[in-house]
Write a protein that holds these residues in place. Sequence first.
Motif, PDB file in Angstrom:
ATOM      1  N   GLY A 134       8.131  42.947 -22.441  1.00 37.71           N
ATOM      2  CA  GLY A 134       8.715  44.057 -21.701  1.00 37.71           C
ATOM      3  C   GLY A 134       8.847  43.733 -20.224  1.00 37.71           C
ATOM      4  N   LEU A 135       7.766  43.214 -19.639  1.00 36.94           N
ATOM      5  CA  LEU A 135       7.782  42.908 -18.208  1.00 36.94           C
ATOM      6  C   LEU A 135       8.834  41.847 -17.881  1.00 36.94           C
ATOM      7  CD1 LEU A 135       6.608  43.266 -15.402  1.00 36.94           C
ATOM      8  CD2 LEU A 135       4.934  41.494 -15.933  1.00 36.94           C
ATOM      9  N   PHE A 136       8.862  40.815 -18.739  1.00 43.54           N
ATOM     10  CA  PHE A 136       9.815  39.725 -18.520  1.00 43.54           C
ATOM     11  C   PHE A 136      11.240  40.272 -18.497  1.00 43.54           C
ATOM     12  CE2 PHE A 136      12.766  36.525 -19.949  1.00 43.54           C
ATOM     13  CZ  PHE A 136      12.365  35.371 -19.308  1.00 43.54           C
ATOM     14  N   SER A 137      11.581  41.095 -19.481  1.00 41.53           N
ATOM     15  CA  SER A 137      12.944  41.593 -19.590  1.00 41.53           C
ATOM     16  C   SER A 137      13.306  42.461 -18.400  1.00 41.53           C
ATOM     17  CB  SER A 137      13.106  42.418 -20.864  1.00 41.53           C
ATOM     18  OG  SER A 137      12.557  41.727 -21.947  1.00 41.53           O
ATOM     19  N   ILE A 138      12.370  43.342 -18.018  1.00 41.78           N
ATOM     20  CA  ILE A 138      12.682  44.255 -16.919  1.00 41.78           C
ATOM     21  C   ILE A 138      12.875  43.492 -15.614  1.00 41.78           C
ATOM     22  CG2 ILE A 138      11.723  46.096 -15.492  1.00 41.78           C
ATOM     23  CD1 ILE A 138      10.427  47.144 -18.112  1.00 41.78           C
ATOM     24  N   ALA A 139      11.915  42.622 -15.296  1.00 36.18           N
ATOM     25  CA  ALA A 139      12.014  41.852 -14.052  1.00 36.18           C
ATOM     26  C   ALA A 139      13.275  40.987 -14.070  1.00 36.18           C
ATOM     27  CB  ALA A 139      10.768  40.985 -13.874  1.00 36.18           C
ATOM     28  N   GLY A 140      13.544  40.388 -15.234  1.00 38.66           N
ATOM     29  CA  GLY A 140      14.702  39.507 -15.350  1.00 38.66           C
ATOM     30  C   GLY A 140      16.008  40.262 -15.156  1.00 38.66           C
ATOM     31  N   LEU A 141      16.142  41.423 -15.797  1.00 39.46           N
ATOM     32  CA  LEU A 141      17.399  42.175 -15.712  1.00 39.46           C
ATOM     33  C   LEU A 141      17.641  42.718 -14.310  1.00 39.46           C
ATOM     34  CD1 LEU A 141      17.998  44.310 -18.911  1.00 39.46           C
ATOM     35  CD2 LEU A 141      19.184  42.277 -18.081  1.00 39.46           C
ATOM     36  N   VAL A 191       5.664  37.655 -15.100  1.00 41.70           N
ATOM     37  CA  VAL A 191       4.685  37.679 -16.202  1.00 41.70           C
ATOM     38  C   VAL A 191       3.459  36.852 -15.824  1.00 41.70           C
ATOM     39  CG1 VAL A 191       4.262  36.980 -18.585  1.00 41.70           C
ATOM     40  CG2 VAL A 191       6.410  38.094 -17.976  1.00 41.70           C
ATOM     41  N   SER A 192       3.722  35.705 -15.200  1.00 39.78           N
ATOM     42  CA  SER A 192       2.631  34.823 -14.815  1.00 39.78           C
ATOM     43  C   SER A 192       1.697  35.529 -13.832  1.00 39.78           C
ATOM     44  CB  SER A 192       3.200  33.549 -14.200  1.00 39.78           C
ATOM     45  OG  SER A 192       2.171  32.777 -13.641  1.00 39.78           O
ATOM     46  N   LEU A 193       2.284  36.228 -12.846  1.00 43.11           N
ATOM     47  CA  LEU A 193       1.462  36.902 -11.833  1.00 43.11           C
ATOM     48  C   LEU A 193       0.668  38.037 -12.459  1.00 43.11           C
ATOM     49  CD1 LEU A 193       3.900  37.002  -8.791  1.00 43.11           C
ATOM     50  CD2 LEU A 193       1.845  35.602  -9.082  1.00 43.11           C
ATOM     51  N   VAL A 206      20.014  32.761 -14.916  1.00 39.47           N
ATOM     52  CA  VAL A 206      18.982  31.791 -14.551  1.00 39.47           C
ATOM     53  C   VAL A 206      18.020  32.392 -13.532  1.00 39.47           C
ATOM     54  CG1 VAL A 206      18.569  29.547 -13.489  1.00 39.47           C
ATOM     55  CG2 VAL A 206      20.469  29.833 -15.097  1.00 39.47           C
ATOM     56  N   SER A 207      18.575  33.107 -12.542  1.00 35.70           N
ATOM     57  CA  SER A 207      17.700  33.751 -11.556  1.00 35.70           C
ATOM     58  C   SER A 207      16.797  34.755 -12.246  1.00 35.70           C
ATOM     59  CB  SER A 207      18.536  34.482 -10.502  1.00 35.70           C
ATOM     60  OG  SER A 207      19.499  33.625  -9.964  1.00 35.70           O
ATOM     61  N   GLY A 208      17.376  35.528 -13.151  1.00 37.40           N
ATOM     62  CA  GLY A 208      16.598  36.552 -13.865  1.00 37.40           C
ATOM     63  C   GLY A 208      15.460  35.932 -14.644  1.00 37.40           C
ATOM     64  N   ALA A 209      15.761  34.853 -15.383  1.00 35.04           N
ATOM     65  CA  ALA A 209      14.714  34.210 -16.192  1.00 35.04           C
ATOM     66  C   ALA A 209      13.606  33.676 -15.299  1.00 35.04           C
ATOM     67  CB  ALA A 209      15.319  33.087 -17.023  1.00 35.04           C
ATOM     68  N   PHE A 223      11.866  35.016 -26.711  1.00 32.66           N
ATOM     69  CA  PHE A 223      12.512  36.321 -26.884  1.00 32.66           C
ATOM     70  C   PHE A 223      13.073  36.848 -25.591  1.00 32.66           C
ATOM     71  CE2 PHE A 223       9.979  37.777 -30.808  1.00 32.66           C
ATOM     72  CZ  PHE A 223      10.629  36.823 -31.534  1.00 32.66           C
ATOM     73  N   GLY A 224      12.344  36.614 -24.507  1.00 31.13           N
ATOM     74  CA  GLY A 224      12.761  37.146 -23.220  1.00 31.13           C
ATOM     75  C   GLY A 224      14.122  36.612 -22.834  1.00 31.13           C
ATOM     76  N   ALA A 225      14.320  35.310 -23.053  1.00 33.08           N
ATOM     77  CA  ALA A 225      15.613  34.708 -22.719  1.00 33.08           C
ATOM     78  C   ALA A 225      16.710  35.409 -23.502  1.00 33.08           C
ATOM     79  CB  ALA A 225      15.586  33.221 -23.021  1.00 33.08           C
ATOM     80  N   THR A 226      16.387  35.794 -24.766  1.00 32.36           N
ATOM     81  CA  THR A 226      17.360  36.503 -25.573  1.00 32.36           C
ATOM     82  C   THR A 226      17.647  37.877 -24.988  1.00 32.36           C
ATOM     83  OG1 THR A 226      16.368  35.440 -27.468  1.00 32.36           O
ATOM     84  CG2 THR A 226      17.849  37.258 -27.908  1.00 32.36           C
ATOM     85  N   LEU A 227      16.550  38.582 -24.642  1.00 39.36           N
ATOM     86  CA  LEU A 227      16.718  39.968 -24.215  1.00 39.36           C
ATOM     87  C   LEU A 227      17.518  40.093 -22.921  1.00 39.36           C
ATOM     88  CD1 LEU A 227      13.323  41.606 -25.147  1.00 39.36           C
ATOM     89  CD2 LEU A 227      15.578  42.104 -26.065  1.00 39.36           C
ATOM     90  N   ILE A 228      17.436  39.095 -22.042  1.00 39.03           N
ATOM     91  CA  ILE A 228      18.233  39.236 -20.821  1.00 39.03           C
ATOM     92  C   ILE A 228      19.609  38.599 -20.986  1.00 39.03           C
ATOM     93  CG2 ILE A 228      16.214  39.425 -19.315  1.00 39.03           C
ATOM     94  CD1 ILE A 228      16.802  36.567 -18.399  1.00 39.03           C
ATOM     95  N   GLY A 229      19.988  38.338 -22.248  1.00 35.45           N
ATOM     96  CA  GLY A 229      21.337  37.833 -22.524  1.00 35.45           C
ATOM     97  C   GLY A 229      22.405  38.766 -21.978  1.00 35.45           C
TER      98      GLY A 229
END
Lengths: 203, 774
Positions: free
Chosen positions: B366-373, B290-292, B280-283, B304-310
């Motif tokens: 890409g950005l979402f996944s990296i920041a999230g992970l 991504v917004s910034l 949850v923190s990652g998402a 997709f991002g939610a999937t990738l940080i599974g």
Amino acid sequence: MTSGARRELLRVALATTLIALGVRTAPAAYADTRWTLPRMMEGFAAVTSARTRFVERKFLHMLDRPLESSGTLAWDAPSRLEKITLQPKRERLLVERERVTVERGTPPKRRTLALGDIPLLRAFIESIRATLAGDPDTLQRFYEVTLEGTAEHWTLVLRPSDSRTKSLVHQIRISGAHATIATVEIEQADGDRSVMTMVRDDP
Amino acid sequence: MTRKFLPIAVWILVIAAAAVVISRTRFSADLSAFLPRQPTAAQQLLVDQLHDGVVSRLVLAGISGAAPDQLAGASRALSERLRRDGRFVRVDNGDASQTERESAFVFDHRYALSPAIDAQHFSAASLRAALEDALELLASPAGLAAKALVQADPTGEVLLVTDRMAGAGHPATHDGVWISADATEALLVLQTRAPGFDIDTQEATLVALRAAFDEVRRAAGNAGLTLALTGPAVFAVQSRAGIKGDAIRFSSLATAMVALLLSITFRSPRALALGMVPVVSGATVGIAAVSLRFGEVHGITLGFGATLIGEAVDYAIYLFMQTDARRGAGGTLERIWPTLRLGVMTSICGFSALLLSGFPGLSQLGLFSIAGLVTAALVTRFVLPSLLPSRFAITGVERPGAMVRRAFERARVLRPLIALAVVVALAVLFSRDRLWNDELSSLSPVRTSDQLLDQRLRGGLGAADVRHLVVARATGPDEALALAEKVGVALDRAQADGYLAGYESPAQVLPSGRTQLQRRDSLPDEATLRRNLDTASAGLPFRKGTFEPFIDAVRQARDAPLLDRAALAGTAFGIRLDALLAHHAGGWSAMLPLTGVTDPAGIARALAGLHDAHVILLDTKAESDALYGTYLRDALLLSLAGAGAIVILLGATLRTPRRVLAVCMPLAAAVLVATAALVALGQTLTIFHLVGMLLVVAVGSNYALFFDRALVDGIEARTALSLALANTTTVIGFGMLAFSDAPVLVAIGSTVGVGAFLSLVFAAALAPREAVRS
């Protein structure tokens, strides 16, 4: 359909008509009875099928001579009436129960209309159809009906009862003998008229 | 104490800041995310069309389940309701009765609207031909009714204009409304006011449509009446609802099963809840990042991002399962952190490839996944241990752990089988001509039955095929109309050559000023017209004076002002015009949807003859396929580059080729075999499969790295069990999605479900002997 088959069909139709007529006219007792609308309608009601050719002439004010068209008419009780115009241009008009189908143009394009939507068309069609069906009630719903003449030569005069139809059609005169129609004459309110004459294919 | 609470304070602050950013974020479904950064004119047009075009507002409706009479009645009743409803700009059921106003308009302006008007049209010769046709019409059964029209319009302009405005397709009619050829379905064409991108409003519009139909059905007292809807708007709403519904249904089921499994294992509700904290923190941080960076977050990125940080779910499992009373959570973390860190870095290598993509959609992902992970890993490292109960340990894991470890040990016997599987997989993959499906429709969540319905209604209505469209652009509306007329001439030629069945054009409704002027100027003066009429009617039975209404009409048309957009306002034609003539930032666009296209190349040749760069034949399918193809190739190349980066990273960290190979081989084999299995089962690969493969690499690299870490001491029972548990949750969570109806979910679910399972089995089987010894 080959022309042979069509002729065969016409013969059967004609035979049916003749038999029906024979049944109605055979007893001599009827010959001197008064010719009334119910009696005439009974005669038509007994005919379940009829075929004939027709020639129609339209007398229009805008034209200095009549326009002629011709084709075939077919009637199948209780409600199917088909008018195929062959000259000058092919066009098929089929009335079945509450529906009119028009096919015209090449290739033929079909349109289906509800009789109830077009009161004028309905009045036209019922004048012939209700007569052929031997249905005095329907006739009288649309027209003031007067019958003149004898069984051998009668004329049915139909005057529209509805004011909208009346503004377009003055009267329709149908003449014939026994349970066959010989002519249908439509007089429009503006004086234009059309006369459709049945041409019997005598064997 | 400070040491313990500082990370928590930082975490809370970061999450709060991210939440603030998210609360101000615009979430878009804007298709331009799928446009390359430098789109071609056609690509830009395509996206504009999908976004806001005529065809994206089209809804085709069919009413069935009753006798033709009843269907016609229902069609009328429904149309009447919808015409009163402001949500539809066009409601067409073929019913002529609504067009009294339109008929009057056509009649009054017949000489401005008719394409037949030119200098020769009222010559004696042309009039002669027209009068002969008029005689035939009068002789027909329709003759008595046509008398008045013949006198006012002997050349038949009203019929010509009406016919052209009716559009290219003429369905059969029953009681005056459109009906399918077999008379089982009444047909309607509707156009929503809401544009294609506004799925929420379109959804509300469709709900209102169905409600109106329910009322009609109730009024008709026939429960058997059914309404079938199709069209881009319907598809968009349905697929969103379908994916949303399926995703919620299957995810809840999967979540329940995973939660059950974890609560049995953890035996601590608190641990169960804490397990979700890293994801949850990652998402949250991912969305904020991504917004910034991009100013907005695309819906696709979220999905997709939610999937990738599974992968992040596994972090908590590794931590909790491997924590024992002796070492505590802190001690365990110190031990497993280097492995987790390397796993995160591996995943980042994979995802950063996406970051560099030329498509904003991919780089957001890409950005979402990296920041999230990164966030999830940091939270696991620094926040979770402090939140766990002191002396937290999961007991009773030794026996099952030992069993798993034994299973891992024996997995070596699978090596020949894996070799064989890889060979077969390569054979399968190389034997396919078209491994990757680069047609956009492969992504379409639209079910085959819905596609068939669409074809049926579209065919029945002769409606524009949605695929081909000519767009003519100009600076002003009148210039756009003039260009549309030039296009129309070319299309008429193409139509005569049989390349298409027909087309619609705004110029049919409103001719350009120039054309109107030309038509007006070609109308003869009264004296000339009378002379020509006299010559033409020589020998024909028309009486003198018959055509006075015609002569009057032509005289009036010569003095009439030109028609403009204002003159059409409030009529059905005005609405049609607005749909086909659109104002946009760069000027005005006339749109000409094509029907029954049989030879696009022939049409393109006809249009090329115009030598006008502002005229574009848009084949929305070819164009979107090309766009998706580029997108897919881009993503594939970047993923390969990511794989290369992973190998370099592992080489730099693990140092010996043997260890690098032991980590990479199982991953590569798992991706290969899983993909081949799906291909052999009949799936063609789409970008969703690629996303799935990236996730397999991200999750699977952790398995392989844990085996690598065990090289020194052999794998511990707890570690073995944590791997099995993490794997089981992944397989359940994603495998579940494979049972969905939505192709997107099936692709991701099946790839990850199969791939993750194979990754663990292969990692165990291919691990060096010393890593799995007891």
